[in-house]
Motif scaffolding. Structure first.
Motif, PDB file in Angstrom:
ATOM      1  N   ALA A  40      27.699  88.597  41.394  1.00 33.23           N
ATOM      2  CA  ALA A  40      28.585  89.685  40.767  1.00 33.23           C
ATOM      3  C   ALA A  40      27.950  90.405  39.573  1.00 33.23           C
ATOM      4  N   VAL A  41      27.278  89.909  38.757  1.00 34.51           N
ATOM      5  CA  VAL A  41      26.524  90.699  37.628  1.00 34.51           C
ATOM      6  C   VAL A  41      25.339  91.337  38.370  1.00 34.51           C
ATOM      7  N   ALA A  42      24.712  90.846  39.342  1.00 36.49           N
ATOM      8  CA  ALA A  42      23.511  91.608  39.913  1.00 36.49           C
ATOM      9  C   ALA A  42      23.921  92.956  40.601  1.00 36.49           C
ATOM     10  N   TYR A  45      25.327  95.539  38.000  1.00 38.82           N
ATOM     11  CA  TYR A  45      24.043  95.871  37.001  1.00 38.82           C
ATOM     12  C   TYR A  45      23.170  97.149  37.901  1.00 38.82           C
ATOM     13  N   MET A  46      22.938  96.523  39.088  1.00 38.37           N
ATOM     14  CA  MET A  46      22.277  97.543  39.958  1.00 38.37           C
ATOM     15  C   MET A  46      23.026  98.852  40.212  1.00 38.37           C
ATOM     16  N   ARG A  47      24.293  98.705  40.152  1.00 40.24           N
ATOM     17  CA  ARG A  47      25.065 100.122  40.386  1.00 40.24           C
ATOM     18  C   ARG A  47      24.843 101.029  39.037  1.00 40.24           C
ATOM     19  N   GLY A  51      19.418 102.423  41.651  1.00 42.66           N
ATOM     20  CA  GLY A  51      18.308 102.023  42.196  1.00 42.66           C
ATOM     21  C   GLY A  51      17.026 101.721  41.621  1.00 42.66           C
ATOM     22  N   LYS A  52      17.070 101.861  40.127  1.00 43.78           N
ATOM     23  CA  LYS A  52      15.902 101.888  39.759  1.00 43.78           C
ATOM     24  C   LYS A  52      15.389 100.714  39.307  1.00 43.78           C
ATOM     25  N   VAL A  53      16.507  99.360  39.325  1.00 42.93           N
ATOM     26  CA  VAL A  53      15.864  98.123  39.081  1.00 42.93           C
ATOM     27  C   VAL A  53      16.578  97.350  40.239  1.00 42.93           C
ATOM     28  N   PHE A 273      23.567  92.913  29.769  1.00 44.06           N
ATOM     29  CA  PHE A 273      24.859  93.183  30.566  1.00 44.06           C
ATOM     30  C   PHE A 273      25.568  92.070  31.031  1.00 44.06           C
ATOM     31  N   ALA A 274      24.891  91.080  31.301  1.00 43.52           N
ATOM     32  CA  ALA A 274      25.602  89.783  31.737  1.00 43.52           C
ATOM     33  C   ALA A 274      26.476  89.171  30.814  1.00 43.52           C
TER      34      ALA A 274
END
Length: 329
Positions: A40-42, A45-47, A51-53, A273-274
């Motif tokens: 869920a964190v991943a 965070y990616m949102r 798409g940069k990470v 972020f997490a």
């Protein structure tokens, strides 16, 4: 549980986002219990990164995650138990420094089939008799555990040997980590354990609270008595946070490679972020949150650990942060 990591990358591919270079990948692996929260964190965070990470989340089990972590193959190990002395020694020998951060509570949940009407509650002593090595090939029927129980076979399901849940459960129940009977269906995939117990009236199993919560309509949680005189307690957010669900409550932990986090800002950003987003995401994936002050303290510990290594983009804080075997103030 979420399943959106693939969907995020398909949408990114169709939009022409491209693939980030290796230095912009955050690699997480470890506990199956922590996996839903890490996923869920991943995703969230990616949102935010458009798409940069890219964040990869594996599920090798706590032990398998620590093996990869101490080789330097991953950036963050998600664990359902503290790192063992021999694992910490392997990290030290490989020059891997880390900081340990709590991220959630969990309740190892003992479950039976909903049609099981006899094992509504069990004592720790009964669980010990059932799971100790001496029970292998000997304690095979329910009435052997309690004469009031029916004369029918017990089929056991539990965490595999690479799982931190296995280590924690055996230490809490049997009294020695990794001391267990071997004649049971073992897996690091908690969904397989859920399916096994849900399809077998004679079954008993154990796994993390989030997997029970998601499948409560087809499982029954067993109330646990710490000793003969104690009241039986059900696993719940309240019983864990109040310290009443003993001895099967625990913390879920992040082990962050501080050298990687110092060198690659996206790792530090992901950890920040997490810790900031843990509470709302924990509700979504049915884990149990820490107190708000614990996240603030973990945030400061992490920044202090990086500051101790000379990172320039964090502010040193006063609380103690354990980096490998060195306390940093």
């Amino acid at each position: 549980m979420r399943g959106g990591l693939h969907a995020i990358w398909m949408s990114c591919f169709l939009a022409g986002c491209g693939t980030p270079p290796p230095s912009e990948v955050v690699r997480v692996d470890g506990s199956s219990t922590a996996y839903p929260l890490m996923e869920a964190v991943a995703e969230e965070y990616m949102r935010t990164q458009s798409g940069k990470v890219r964040v990869t989340v594996g599920v090798s089990g706590t032990g398998g995650g620590f093996k990869k972590f101490c080789r330097g193959d991953i950036d963050i190990a998600a664990a359902s138990r503290p790192i063992a002395k021999e694992e910490a020694a392997r990290c030290a020998a490989a020059g891997v420094a880390y900081v340990t951060l709590p991220v959630a509570y969990d309740a190892i949940t003992v479950v039976v089939h909903p049609k099981n009407t006899w094992a509504e509650e069990l004592s720790v002593a009964q669980l010990r008799r059932l799971w100790q090595p001496e029970a292998q090939g000997a304690l095979l029927r329910w009435n052997q555990l309690d004469p009031a129980f029916p004369d029918r076979p017990i089929h056991l399901y539990g965490a595999g040997a690479d799982s931190g849940t296995f280590d924690y459960f055996t230490e809490a129940v049997v009294g020695r980590p990794r001391s267990s009977r071997g004649d049971y269906t073992a897996s690091e995939d908690d969904n397989l354990l859920v399916t096994g117990v849900a399809g077998d009236v004679g079954a008993l199993g154990f796994f993390g609270f989030a997997y029970y919560e998601e499948n409560a309509h087809r499982l029954k949680a067993v109330r646990i008595r710490q000793d003969a005189d104690a009241a039986a307690v059900s696993p719940s957010r309240e019983s864990v946070m109040q310290g009443r669900y003993r001895p099967l409550s625990r913390q879920l932990l992040l082990y962050v490679n501080t050298q990687h986090a110092q060198a690659r800002p996206q790792i530090a950003n992901w950890v920040h972020f997490a810790l900031k987003q843990a509470q709302p995401l924990i509700d979504e994936v049915r884990n149990i949150p820490l107190e708000a002050a614990a996240y603030e303290h973990a945030f400061r510990r992490f920044d202090a650990a990086l500051a101790a290594l000379g990172a320039t983009e964090v502010v040193a804080a006063q609380p103690t942060a354990k980096v490998g075997t060195v306390d940093v103030r």
